[in-house]
Structure formats: C-alpha cells, structure tokens
Design a protein around this motif. Structure first.
Motif, PDB file in Angstrom:
ATOM      1  N   ILE A  37      45.038  41.733  33.214  1.00  0.00           N
ATOM      2  CA  ILE A  37      46.075  40.968  33.907  1.00  0.00           C
ATOM      3  C   ILE A  37      47.392  41.723  33.785  1.00  0.00           C
ATOM      4  O   ILE A  37      47.851  42.031  32.677  1.00  0.00           O
ATOM      5  N   GLY A  38      48.003  42.030  34.923  1.00  0.00           N
ATOM      6  CA  GLY A  38      49.282  42.727  34.932  1.00  0.00           C
ATOM      7  C   GLY A  38      50.351  41.913  35.624  1.00  0.00           C
ATOM      8  O   GLY A  38      50.123  41.376  36.716  1.00  0.00           O
ATOM      9  N   GLU A  39      51.510  41.805  35.012  1.00  0.00           N
ATOM     10  CA  GLU A  39      52.604  41.038  35.619  1.00  0.00           C
ATOM     11  C   GLU A  39      53.180  41.750  36.834  1.00  0.00           C
ATOM     12  O   GLU A  39      53.627  41.107  37.795  1.00  0.00           O
ATOM     13  N   LEU A  80      46.754  41.259  39.416  1.00  0.00           N
ATOM     14  CA  LEU A  80      48.123  41.767  39.436  1.00  0.00           C
ATOM     15  C   LEU A  80      49.087  40.680  39.912  1.00  0.00           C
ATOM     16  O   LEU A  80      48.703  39.734  40.592  1.00  0.00           O
ATOM     17  N   GLY A  81      50.349  40.842  39.542  1.00  0.00           N
ATOM     18  CA  GLY A  81      51.382  39.924  39.989  1.00  0.00           C
ATOM     19  C   GLY A  81      51.275  38.539  39.396  1.00  0.00           C
ATOM     20  O   GLY A  81      51.758  37.567  39.983  1.00  0.00           O
ATOM     21  N   ASP A  82      50.679  38.423  38.240  1.00  0.00           N
ATOM     22  CA  ASP A  82      50.542  37.134  37.572  1.00  0.00           C
ATOM     23  C   ASP A  82      50.898  37.317  36.102  1.00  0.00           C
ATOM     24  O   ASP A  82      50.602  38.358  35.506  1.00  0.00           O
ATOM     25  N   ARG A  83      51.523  36.317  35.541  1.00  0.00           N
ATOM     26  CA  ARG A  83      52.007  36.397  34.160  1.00  0.00           C
ATOM     27  C   ARG A  83      51.270  35.390  33.291  1.00  0.00           C
ATOM     28  O   ARG A  83      51.128  34.224  33.667  1.00  0.00           O
ATOM     29  N   VAL A  84      50.804  35.820  32.135  1.00  0.00           N
ATOM     30  CA  VAL A  84      50.185  34.907  31.188  1.00  0.00           C
ATOM     31  C   VAL A  84      51.298  34.128  30.485  1.00  0.00           C
ATOM     32  O   VAL A  84      52.197  34.711  29.875  1.00  0.00           O
ATOM     33  N   VAL A  94      43.408  31.889  28.193  1.00  0.00           N
ATOM     34  CA  VAL A  94      44.805  32.111  28.535  1.00  0.00           C
ATOM     35  C   VAL A  94      45.094  31.351  29.822  1.00  0.00           C
ATOM     36  O   VAL A  94      44.204  31.130  30.647  1.00  0.00           O
ATOM     37  N   ILE A  95      46.362  30.963  29.981  1.00  0.00           N
ATOM     38  CA  ILE A  95      46.787  30.261  31.184  1.00  0.00           C
ATOM     39  C   ILE A  95      47.911  31.066  31.818  1.00  0.00           C
ATOM     40  O   ILE A  95      48.883  31.424  31.147  1.00  0.00           O
ATOM     41  N   THR A  96      47.771  31.364  33.105  1.00  0.00           N
ATOM     42  CA  THR A  96      48.751  32.199  33.794  1.00  0.00           C
ATOM     43  C   THR A  96      49.742  31.332  34.561  1.00  0.00           C
ATOM     44  O   THR A  96      49.552  30.133  34.751  1.00  0.00           O
ATOM     45  N   ARG A 100      45.797  30.020  36.652  1.00  0.00           N
ATOM     46  CA  ARG A 100      44.475  30.509  36.260  1.00  0.00           C
ATOM     47  C   ARG A 100      44.207  30.190  34.790  1.00  0.00           C
ATOM     48  O   ARG A 100      45.094  30.317  33.946  1.00  0.00           O
ATOM     49  N   ARG A 101      42.971  29.826  34.490  1.00  0.00           N
ATOM     50  CA  ARG A 101      42.501  29.709  33.111  1.00  0.00           C
ATOM     51  C   ARG A 101      41.386  30.727  32.941  1.00  0.00           C
ATOM     52  O   ARG A 101      40.384  30.680  33.655  1.00  0.00           O
TER      53      ARG A 101
END
Length: 433
Positions: A37-39, A80-84, A94-96, A100-101
């Motif tokens: 997962i990449g912010e 991509l484009g999502d932050r945990v 983890v929850i973004t 997303r879970r």
C-alpha cells in the motif's frame, strides 16, 4: 519454487518497501501473497534522483524503479493513492482512508520520514516546501518557473542539491546553515570551506551560523521573506526546508507499539508485536535511526530472510562510508570529521585541480578520511580502515592512494630481498655449509 503460505502486507511503497518486495520474491520460499500500500499515486521511485529532476536533467520516468505492470506480473497486489489510517493488531487488519480493510499474517511498516520543520512562526505558510517526493519537486519546479528568490533552510546534502537545482532553473538562492560550516556531519572545516567557495562562485548565497527567527507573511497567507535572529531579512518567493527528517512513526505509535524517536525493533526488525515489523527511516534499532540507504539495504536482507522462514543472523550496525556528489563535486568520507589530539593527521590540497584529502591515523591505523574532488581512492582507504591495517611503513605514500602505497611496498620488499641476498653471500663458507 515453494511458496510460504503467509500474507505479507507492506505499508509504504518507497525505496525500502520496494527493495523488500524484490528481496522477498528472491527467497527460496517467498510468501504466497504480498500486498503493498502506497500513499503516493505512483509506484516506487528513486528519491535520490529528485535533485537532477528538479535541476531539469532528468524526467519523471527516469526515477521509476518498477512500473505497475511489473507488480502484476510478479503477483504482487499494489494499492496506490491510499493511506493506512489505523492498525487493528488483535484482528491483524489495517484500515485505509478509503475504507479498505486488509488482513495480514505479517505487517511491515516502511512508512519513511518527512522533513523536520523548525518551530518558527510562518512555517505553515503557502510557499514553504519540503523536498522529499515528486509532488515537492513539481511544486518547486513551478516556483522556479515564476523566478524570484528562494531560501533553502539546511546546508546538508539535500538542501544543497535543492538550492543548486533552483539556481539552475534561474532563481536567486540563499542557503541557511545553522552550524558554522556546510555538511558538518560529513566534512571537516577545510573541505566544507572548499565546497562553500565553489557554490558561492556559482552564485549561491551561503549563510553559515544562521539562526532562523521567522518566515514572514505577505498578508495573504503566502511567504514573503525569511527573517534571521540577527535582524537580517531575506526576500523569499519560496522556502525549502531541508534541515533533517522526522520518522513517520505515528501509525505504529498510535497502535501501541513500543516507540521512542521511531518504532523500536529488534535485530530481526520485529517490533514489540511479533506480527509487525518496521524498516528503514521509520524504525529505531539500538538507539539509532536511519537516513542513508546502505544500512537500510542490510535491514531489508535480514527482514526478507526472516519473513521467508530462513535462519538468518540479526541486523548489526556496521561502519559505513559516505559517497556523495554535491552539485557536481564528488565527496567521500568516513570516521571522525575532526581530528583529536591523538590523531596523526595527513593532508593534501591541490587548489588548481580542486582536490583535497585528509586522513586521520591512530597508532598507524586509519580511522577517518575526507576526500574532496578526486574520490577514487576512497573505497581503498575504507577497506584499510575496516581491516585495521598497520600503515606505518607506507605512511609517506598514503595520501596518494593504493598505487603509490603498493609501489612503496614493492620497493621495500625488493630492498629486503637484496639485503637478504647480500647477507647470504657474505656468510663464511663454514657457516653456509
């Protein structure tokens, strides 16, 4: 290839996270599932090349380490484009930010760092930037296109590269360094002075011993100037903050992981939760945090083997040398930056060729070196220091590198051989018999 039936979830698609993916895939029994997962909105890229990107010497594509197709071909899920936002340790999820879970067997925090912001008025104004990612480089490129004045806070490698990039794009640039010299962690005073003179000749205004007092507002929420505590006021259309980094440790800290300056890990990069690991700039081991790639690459190899179930020795700190290229000037350094009274100091300076070398020896053994300009002998010096070689016999040739040292050793060996031959020939017949 046998797959290990585990799901490794990596938070962070920076250089460390990407390196870990490749190291995991190379294991004899890689995880059956890898999720990254990449912010940021783009796949991992080489942040070291942000400086030539800002200077207009490269385009974005030259920085990409692996494109999205590569991840798909390797069976790696890339988000991509999502932050945990949260870690649920008991549920191993983890929850973004998008909702997303995602579950995991092993979680790796590779969240990197952000610029350390000085606590002065105006630090949050529009026009104040870091220099850590592609968005920063794009914003600074836009600033440079409008011209005017830029102030860079920080006279280390990153600050100097940002300053030189903005200068090349036509801005008038001032560099503020709090300490009395540039790159005080890598260079001695002489090398730092040479670097400062070189940059000044190119047009950079370098101010050492500078104490920042405030960043001034133009009345509309945008930076207008930088003020020093001695009253000097420097006009600024943009400000770049490159005065150190702060580990992105909040995600782990908020989840209750043991933390100090960063997330605490053991020699296998495991946190206080055995299912969670931390890597790179967001981790802390044996009191140390990280900002250079060499120790982080060693951490990657240890963690990849550990996650794949391989028996592996733990991570240990090792001395490292710093090889840098600051604005076209090559530098190589290791060991102490300044000499102690116990050091034997050897130095050489050729102003015409722009070469400077300074070696620190103790009891004939090399402990530190600073090379400016011609750094070709740097790795050899480092090898000698690591080996603890006694260099007393070749002290007079040390400054000129391995070729001259070897020539001196060869000459000494020949002299010894001739002396032995002569002694043998002069022995009495009775003794020779």
């Amino acid at each position: 290839m046998t797959l290990s039936p585990t799901h490794v979830l990596i938070i962070g698609n920076g250089m460390a996270g990407q390196r870990l993916v490749e190291a995991l895939l190379a294991q004899p029994a890689p995880p059956s599932r890898i999720t990254v997962i990449g912010e940021e909105r783009v796949p991992a890229y080489n942040r070291i090349l942000l400086s030539p990107l800002l200077a207009g010497e490269l385009d974005n594509t030259a920085l990409t380490l692996r494109d999205a197709d590569w991840y798909a071909e390797q069976g790696v899920e890339l988000i991509l484009g999502d932050r945990v936002e949260h870690l649920e340790r008991q549920a191993r999820q983890v929850i973004t930010a998008s909702g997303r879970r995602i579950g995991y067997d092993h979680l790796v925090l590779a969240t990197g760092s952000r610029p350390a912001l000085p606590p002065v008025p105006g630090i949050a104004l529009a026009g104040v930037h870091g220099f850590r990612d592609l968005d920063d480089a794009a914003a600074l490129t836009d600033c440079a296109a409008r011209g005017g004045n830029a102030v860079v806070i920080g006279g280390g490698l990153l600050g100097l590269e940002a300053a030189e990039g903005l200068r090349k794009r036509g801005m008038d640039v001032s560099v503020l360094q709090r300490s009395p010299q540039l790159m005080n962690r890598q260079l001695d005073a002489t090398a730092a002075g040479l670097l400062e003179n070189e940059l000044a000749e190119r047009g950079l205004d370098v101010i050492t011993g500078a104490q920042l007092a405030a960043i001034e507002d133009d009345g509309h929420g945008r930076v207008a100037a930088v003020r020093l505590d001695d009253g000097r006021r420097l006009p600024a259309d943009c400000v770049v903050v490159a005065a150190g980094i702060t580990p992105n440790a909040e995600l782990g800290r908020d989840a209750g992981l043991d933390s100090e300056r960063a997330i605490l890990v053991d020699a296998h990069l495991t946190t206080s939760d055995p299912a969670i690991h931390a890597l790179g700039e967001c981790c802390q081991f044996d009191g140390r945090t990280y900002g250079l790639v060499e120790p982080i690459w060693r951490q990657v190899e240890v963690l990849a083997a550990h996650l794949a179930g391989e028996a592996v020795d733990g991570y240990v700190e090792q001395p490292s040398a710093t090889k840098l290229k600051v604005s076209g000037v090559s530098l190589y350094a290791f060991g102490p930056t300044e000499a102690s009274p116990e050091h034997d100091v050897l130095s050489y300076h050729d102003p015409e060729r722009g070469d400077y070398r300074r070696l620190l020896l103790r009891d004939g053994r090399l402990e530190g070196a600073v090379l400016y300009g011609d750094t070709g002998a740097g790795p050899w010096y480092f090898e000698q220091a690591q080996a603890g070689s006694d260099l007393s016999a070749c002290r007079q040739a040390l400054l000129f590198g391995p070729a001259d040292v070897q020539a001196l050793r060869d000459a000494a060996a020949e002299d010894l051989a001739r002396a032995n031959d002569s002694a043998h020939q002069e022995r009495p017949v009775e003794e020779a018999a």
